[in-house]
Design a protein around this motif. Structure first.
Motif, PDB file in Angstrom:
ATOM      1  N   ALA A 191       7.960  11.244  -0.347  1.00 50.30           N
ATOM      2  CA  ALA A 191       6.985  10.163  -0.496  1.00 50.30           C
ATOM      3  C   ALA A 191       6.792   9.446   0.830  1.00 50.30           C
ATOM      4  O   ALA A 191       5.686   9.149   1.242  1.00 50.30           O
ATOM      5  CB  ALA A 191       7.453   9.179  -1.563  1.00 50.30           C
ATOM      6  N   GLU A 193       3.428   9.119   3.088  1.00 48.73           N
ATOM      7  CA  GLU A 193       2.901   7.823   3.496  1.00 48.73           C
ATOM      8  C   GLU A 193       2.664   7.809   5.007  1.00 48.73           C
ATOM      9  O   GLU A 193       1.640   7.352   5.485  1.00 48.73           O
ATOM     10  CB  GLU A 193       3.892   6.731   3.100  1.00 48.73           C
ATOM     11  CG  GLU A 193       3.309   5.353   3.139  1.00 48.73           C
ATOM     12  CD  GLU A 193       4.282   4.339   2.562  1.00 48.73           C
ATOM     13  OE1 GLU A 193       4.036   3.156   2.745  1.00 48.73           O
ATOM     14  OE2 GLU A 193       5.284   4.753   1.955  1.00 48.73           O
ATOM     15  N   HIS A 194       3.634   8.348   5.750  1.00 49.11           N
ATOM     16  CA  HIS A 194       3.504   8.346   7.198  1.00 49.11           C
ATOM     17  C   HIS A 194       2.288   9.147   7.623  1.00 49.11           C
ATOM     18  O   HIS A 194       1.607   8.799   8.564  1.00 49.11           O
ATOM     19  CB  HIS A 194       4.751   8.939   7.850  1.00 49.11           C
ATOM     20  CG  HIS A 194       5.897   7.984   7.842  1.00 49.11           C
ATOM     21  ND1 HIS A 194       5.805   6.739   8.408  1.00 49.11           N
ATOM     22  CD2 HIS A 194       7.136   8.081   7.343  1.00 49.11           C
ATOM     23  CE1 HIS A 194       6.950   6.111   8.253  1.00 49.11           C
ATOM     24  NE2 HIS A 194       7.769   6.898   7.602  1.00 49.11           N
ATOM     25  N   ARG A 214      -0.413   9.677   5.979  1.00 47.70           N
ATOM     26  CA  ARG A 214      -1.670   9.028   5.651  1.00 47.70           C
ATOM     27  C   ARG A 214      -1.961   7.914   6.657  1.00 47.70           C
ATOM     28  O   ARG A 214      -3.057   7.745   7.127  1.00 47.70           O
ATOM     29  CB  ARG A 214      -1.577   8.445   4.241  1.00 47.70           C
ATOM     30  CG  ARG A 214      -2.893   7.849   3.787  1.00 47.70           C
ATOM     31  CD  ARG A 214      -2.720   7.213   2.441  1.00 47.70           C
ATOM     32  NE  ARG A 214      -1.686   6.204   2.485  1.00 47.70           N
ATOM     33  CZ  ARG A 214      -1.040   5.763   1.431  1.00 47.70           C
ATOM     34  NH1 ARG A 214      -1.281   6.255   0.264  1.00 47.70           N
ATOM     35  NH2 ARG A 214      -0.129   4.834   1.543  1.00 47.70           N
ATOM     36  N   ILE A 215      -0.929   7.157   6.978  1.00 51.89           N
ATOM     37  CA  ILE A 215      -1.151   6.013   7.845  1.00 51.89           C
ATOM     38  C   ILE A 215      -0.684   6.371   9.240  1.00 51.89           C
ATOM     39  O   ILE A 215       0.497   6.271   9.548  1.00 51.89           O
ATOM     40  CB  ILE A 215      -0.363   4.806   7.339  1.00 51.89           C
ATOM     41  CG1 ILE A 215      -0.653   4.597   5.859  1.00 51.89           C
ATOM     42  CG2 ILE A 215      -0.735   3.572   8.125  1.00 51.89           C
ATOM     43  CD1 ILE A 215       0.494   4.002   5.128  1.00 51.89           C
ATOM     44  N   PRO A 219      -1.789   2.352  13.263  1.00 47.15           N
ATOM     45  CA  PRO A 219      -1.416   0.991  12.906  1.00 47.15           C
ATOM     46  C   PRO A 219      -2.557   0.026  13.195  1.00 47.15           C
ATOM     47  O   PRO A 219      -2.984  -0.110  14.328  1.00 47.15           O
ATOM     48  CB  PRO A 219      -0.221   0.699  13.792  1.00 47.15           C
ATOM     49  CG  PRO A 219      -0.326   1.665  14.921  1.00 47.15           C
ATOM     50  CD  PRO A 219      -1.016   2.861  14.376  1.00 47.15           C
ATOM     51  N   SER A 242       6.340   8.716  13.603  1.00 45.30           N
ATOM     52  CA  SER A 242       7.342   7.685  13.863  1.00 45.30           C
ATOM     53  C   SER A 242       7.695   7.632  15.344  1.00 45.30           C
ATOM     54  O   SER A 242       8.120   6.587  15.841  1.00 45.30           O
ATOM     55  CB  SER A 242       8.587   7.926  13.010  1.00 45.30           C
ATOM     56  OG  SER A 242       9.094   9.200  13.226  1.00 45.30           O
TER      57      SER A 242
END
Lengths: 564, 404
Positions: free
Chosen positions: A10, A14-15, A17-18, A21, A455
């Motif tokens: 999950a 999420e990473h 998709r986004i 920033p 990240s």
């Protein structure tokens, strides 16, 4: 632990998709600006051409050219499908002598530009060539031979240079996608042939469609090769109209027609692909078990593969080498021609500038995509469509854009504007090349960026690094292999490129490819040999990259292992 | 578990809050993606030096919370302040690189082309060269990685990478360090050690920390406070003891450790359910209401009793403890931890009770209540001070014996 796994999954989703920033307007704007730069020529053609079409209809002869174009594209499509698809099936489903070498050697014709194969082909088969001379001396001067400088002739040459696209994609589909399902079909009692027709072919359809689309695009964009063969496609029409009368209106109207063809090809591919998105990685199965051929069957298979390779690559290269050697021997070689160095320098100059520009833009797009939020992402997609736009359209579009720019500058009080249009300009060539080659450069860079985890970017930001510093200290060093590939690919593509430079070159500016074309047009084949060989040699480099890929697929198929 | 060793430093004193602003404040922060609400009206204040753990099921918004604080997401509503400075809200949005927030990612996100020392120095580029070197050394010393400063990330083990990432995040002396499941990709055996080391490093540098985890034990043992999230909202934010022993809702009760729920009744301050009288509830003298009682396995006592209608339905051996599942006459099941020596075979008739000194939580609907409903309604959690249910020692010990 499954909980942890789900959470990790999950989190990863999420990473992904986004990525951006907050969305930084400046970076989004930069990518939008690059997209606008790339789109400008096409938009200029659309605005001018569509207006002209609405006002006065098509220029004379457009209908005939359109028919010729359709015929040529269909013939080349059919030819590449038969040669590329057939060879892919042959090397995948059967074992025969030399198969191991042929698997990757068959990609080589990709390094042979059609405008080079074309003139070698003509030198052998045309009226003055050795073949017809021999026929005439054997059967008398009235012996009937088919017209070589014709549509089928052009289609044959184009098919021989373009089939590797279909071959590669079809083979990939046969190896990767169809492996598991082929086995399933066989266990359900289907014969080899039935499994091929009912399972493998339908599953390979998207790949075949993609390969065909590439082939047709290349066919559409070509207007040098087809001119040897007196085939007037719409792209040739654009070139002739522009070079003959410098008639912007007619040229842009024809460009719109070319663009319509391109759109039709893409739409056709979409349709052929249908809703079928076969993402299935059937890598678990052992796939199609090759049958070992023996006796005459084996040698026929070998013969087919070898003759395609001979016709598409080995023989023309040999012929070129012979001419070059003869030229060197009697001192008439282009090597001693001072123009050789000049034109080579021109070629490399334009290619290197374009490559640097494309790589820089590609890095900015990929980086801006990460920084610029959704708008940046959308614009990044837009920057890559230049590769799908035929060279003639880009060429005319660049000319139109410069013309409009000049007009605007004159109106703003700058006498003579940029002066770029009047003289023609290297800047125009570089601009058009950049529009055309940004897509492969971006793809190469983006492949490297994709390996940088979001990240990593985010941690650089939270450590206080500005976006510019993130680009310089983190993204660029990590993407350097992609940047290198982008540079190499663009340099090679640009050295090979002919249509755009023919259309846009300023007076007196000649590149290696233009020189080859000019010499070949005048039947100075021997003089064209050395520069041609040089171009082929340069073009072999990316094919070597492909070899690696083919070989990896090969080992994957035999070991059943995926090495990533 | 109620008297777990308090190795944590004492909770920061709230008295100084006036002098130094909270390290982190969230006020009414909201965020949604399309129709999906990822954060809803988040309220949170973290004091300087405090370590807050955030826990919740997958998709509860805990990662979004971190990303909002770091500036990797822009909130749709509310205000975020870091060390008194508004970084998001009221038309202002500060980009992550200006927030002085450190972040440790789940995959560590070390820069693969830089050595450990260069990684740590990355955030110190504004410092003078000499100072930078000193601070890199300090940070590496802190995580005991000084001897590996010249290595590249791919030459490090998972645990070493995690330490390097922590050192890198701490080196610029951030106002807040955010840790996104920093131990989840490590082996079980490594995890405890690294967890202790990480907490020690945060304590030593007095760094304010927000640690997201999906491990209940980690959340309880590491945090000064635990924030439990669900559906983008904070369900409970309190010290670990309260979160575990006085959960604010059915969700918190069942998410933070095992819990069984039994229908119960409070009549004149006496809490009774299927297993008998559980405790007294002072202040509920006038009430006569149906509630549910939350029973954790370690609170449930068993005693062999042939006359009982309850039967042991399953026994799971966990090593130090043995988990018994008991089927009550009503068919409901209750779990009970017993010490290693106690093992009732399946089918044994057992009397079930509540261990002495236990004050179980009560639920009405899905919310915990501390006062009789109907008069003041359900109360916010912070007002537990009065009306606390008290244990009923005499009753409990007379009726039941702890099975030993």
């Amino acid at each position: 632990m499954t909980e942890a796994g789900i959470l990790a999954e999950a989190g990863r989703r999420e990473h992904r998709r986004i990525t951006a920033p907050g969305g930084r307007p400046a970076w989004a704007l930069l990518v939008v600006a690059i997209a606008a730069l790339v789109a400008t020529p096409v938009l200029a053609v659309l605005v001018d051409g569509a207006g002209g079409l609405a006002a006065g209809g098509l220029p004379r002869g457009a209908g005939e050219m359109a028919v010729t174009t359709v015929l040529l594209m269909l013939l080349v499509g059919l030819g590449t499908l038969v040669i590329g698809g057939g060879l892919a099936w042959l090397v995948t489903a059967y074992r025969f002598p030399l198969r191991g070498a042929l698997v990757w050697l068959l990609v080589l014709p990709l390094a042979m530009p059609a405008y080079i194969l074309g003139f070698v082909f003509l030198s052998i088969f045309d009226v003055t060539g050795p073949l017809q001379s021999a026929l005439r001396s054997a059967f008398g001067p009235e012996v009937w031979v088919p017209e070589v400088r014709s549509l089928p002739g052009a289609a044959l040459v184009l098919s021989l240079t373009l089939y590797p696209y279909v071959y590669l994609l079809a083979r990939n589909a046969l190896l990767e996608h169809a492996a598991g399902t082929y086995e399933a079909a066989r266990t359900l009692g289907a014969s080899r042939m039935r499994a091929l027709w009912r399972v493998v072919l339908p599953m390979a359809r998207p790949s075949l469609a993609a390969g065909l689309a590439l082939v047709m695009m290349e066919t559409l964009t070509d207007f040098a090769t087809v001119q040897y063969f007196n085939v007037k496609t719409v792209s040739v029409g654009v070139y002739l109209v522009w070079k003959g009368s410098f008639d912007f209106a007619a040229a842009s109207q024809l460009s719109v027609v070319v663009l319509l063809f391109a759109v039709a090809v893409l739409a056709g591919e979409r349709r052929l692909r249908g809703r079928a998105r076969f993402h299935q990685q059937g890598g678990r199965g052992r796939g199609i078990q090759p049958r070992i051929l023996t006796g005459w069957q084996a040698w026929t298979a070998t013969g087919v593969g070898v003759s395609v390779l001979l016709a598409g690559f080995a023989l023309p290269v040999t012929q070129l080498a012979l001419w070059a050697a003869r030229g060197l021997h009697d001192g008439s070689a282009s090597l001693v021609d001072p123009r050789f160095v000049d034109y080579l320098t021109n070629s490399l100059f334009v290619a290197v500038i374009t490559a640097l520009l494309c790589a820089a833009l590609a890095v900015m797009i990929a980086h801006g995509w990460r920084m610029g939020g959704r708008i940046g992402a959308f614009a990044a997609q837009l920057t890559t469509f230049g590769y799908a736009v035929p060279g003639a359209v880009i060429g005319i579009g660049v000319l139109l854009s410069f013309a409009h720019l000049d007009e605007a500058l004159v109106r703003a009080g700058v006498p003579g504007g940029t002066g770029l249009l009047v003289t023609g300009s290297v800047a125009g060539v570089v601009y058009a090349y950049t529009v055309r080659f940004l897509a492969p450069a971006y793809q190469a860079v983006d492949a490297s960026f994709a390996k940088i985890s979001p990240s990593t970017t985010l941690s650089a930001l939270t450590l206080g690094a500005s976006p510019v510093r993130v680009m310089g200290r983190v993204h660029l060093p990590l993407a350097r292999s992609g940047v290198a590939v982008a540079l190499v690919l663009v340099v090679i593509d640009a050295v090979k490129e002919l249509p755009i430079v023919l259309l846009l070159r300023p007076f007196g500016f000649t590149t290696l490819s233009v020189w080859v074309y000019d010499l070949a047009r005048e039947n100075f084949w021997e003089q064209a040999a050395l520069p041609s060989l040089l171009i082929v040699t340069v073009a072999v480099a990316p094919v070597l990259l492909l070899f690696r890929q083919v070989r990896r697929a090969e080992s994957h198929s035999t070991d059943g292992k995926v090495d990533r | 578990m109620t008297d777990k060793p308090t190795t944590r430093s004492p909770a920061p004193t709230r008295g100084t809050a006036d002098a130094t602003p909270p390290a982190l404040t969230l006020e009414g922060v909201g965020k949604h993606y399309g129709g999906v609400v990822a954060a809803r009206d988040l309220q949170l204040t973290v004091a300087p030096g405090e370590l807050v753990t955030v826990i919740g099921p997958s998709g509860c918004g805990k990662s979004t919370l971190l990303r909002l604080i770091a500036g990797l997401e822009r909130p749709d509503a509310g205000t975020i302040r870091i060390a008194g400075e508004t970084v998001a809200g009221s038309g202002r949005f500060q980009q992550p690189e200006r927030r002085r927030v450190g972040m440790v990612f789940q995959d560590y996100a070390l820069f693969p082309h830089l050595t450990v020392a260069q990684n740590v120095a990355f955030g110190l580029n504004r410092a003078a060269r000499a100072e930078r070197r000193v601070r890199v050394d300090e940070a590496l010393e802190l995580v005991r990685m000084a001897h590996l400063s010249g290595r590249y990330p791919h030459e490090l083990s998972g645990g070493q990478q995690q330490r390097a990432a922590l050192a890198r995040a701490l080196a610029p002396a951030p106002k807040v360090v955010l840790l996104d499941e920093p131990f989840s990709s490590l082996d079980e055996s490594l995890r405890a050690q690294l967890r202790a080391d990480t907490v020690a490093a945060l304590r030593e540098t007095r760094t304010t920390g927000v640690l997201v985890t999906h491990d209940q034990t980690e959340a309880l043992s590491v945090g000064d406070r635990v924030v439990v999230m669900r559906g983008g909202a904070i369900e409970q934010a309190d010290v670990p003891e309260k979160v575990f022993e006085q959960p604010a809702s059915r969700f918190v009760a069942s998410f933070m450790g095992d819990a069984d729920f039994l229908p119960a009744h409070v009549d004149r301050a006496l809490l009774t359910c299927e297993i008998g009288i559980v405790s007294t509830v002072p202040g509920w003298a006038d009430s006569d209401v149906d509630v549910e009682v939350v029973l954790r396995p370690h609170e449930v006592a068993l005693r062999a009793d042939p006359s009982s209608a309850s039967r042991v339905a399953a026994v799971e051996y966990h090593g130090a403890f043995v988990l018994h599942t008991v089927q009550l006459p009503s068919g409901r099941r209750l779990r009970s931890w017993q010490h290693n020596g106690v093992r009732y075979p399946v089918g044994t008739a057992v009397a079930v009770g509540v261990a002495p000194g236990i004050v179980p939580s009560l639920l009405v609907g899905d919310e915990a209540i501390t006062r009789p409903p109907g008069r003041n309604g359900g109360q916010p959690l912070d007002s537990r001070e009065d009306g606390l249910p008290a244990p009923a020692p005499a009753l409990a010990e007379d009726t039941f014996h702890r099975a030993r």
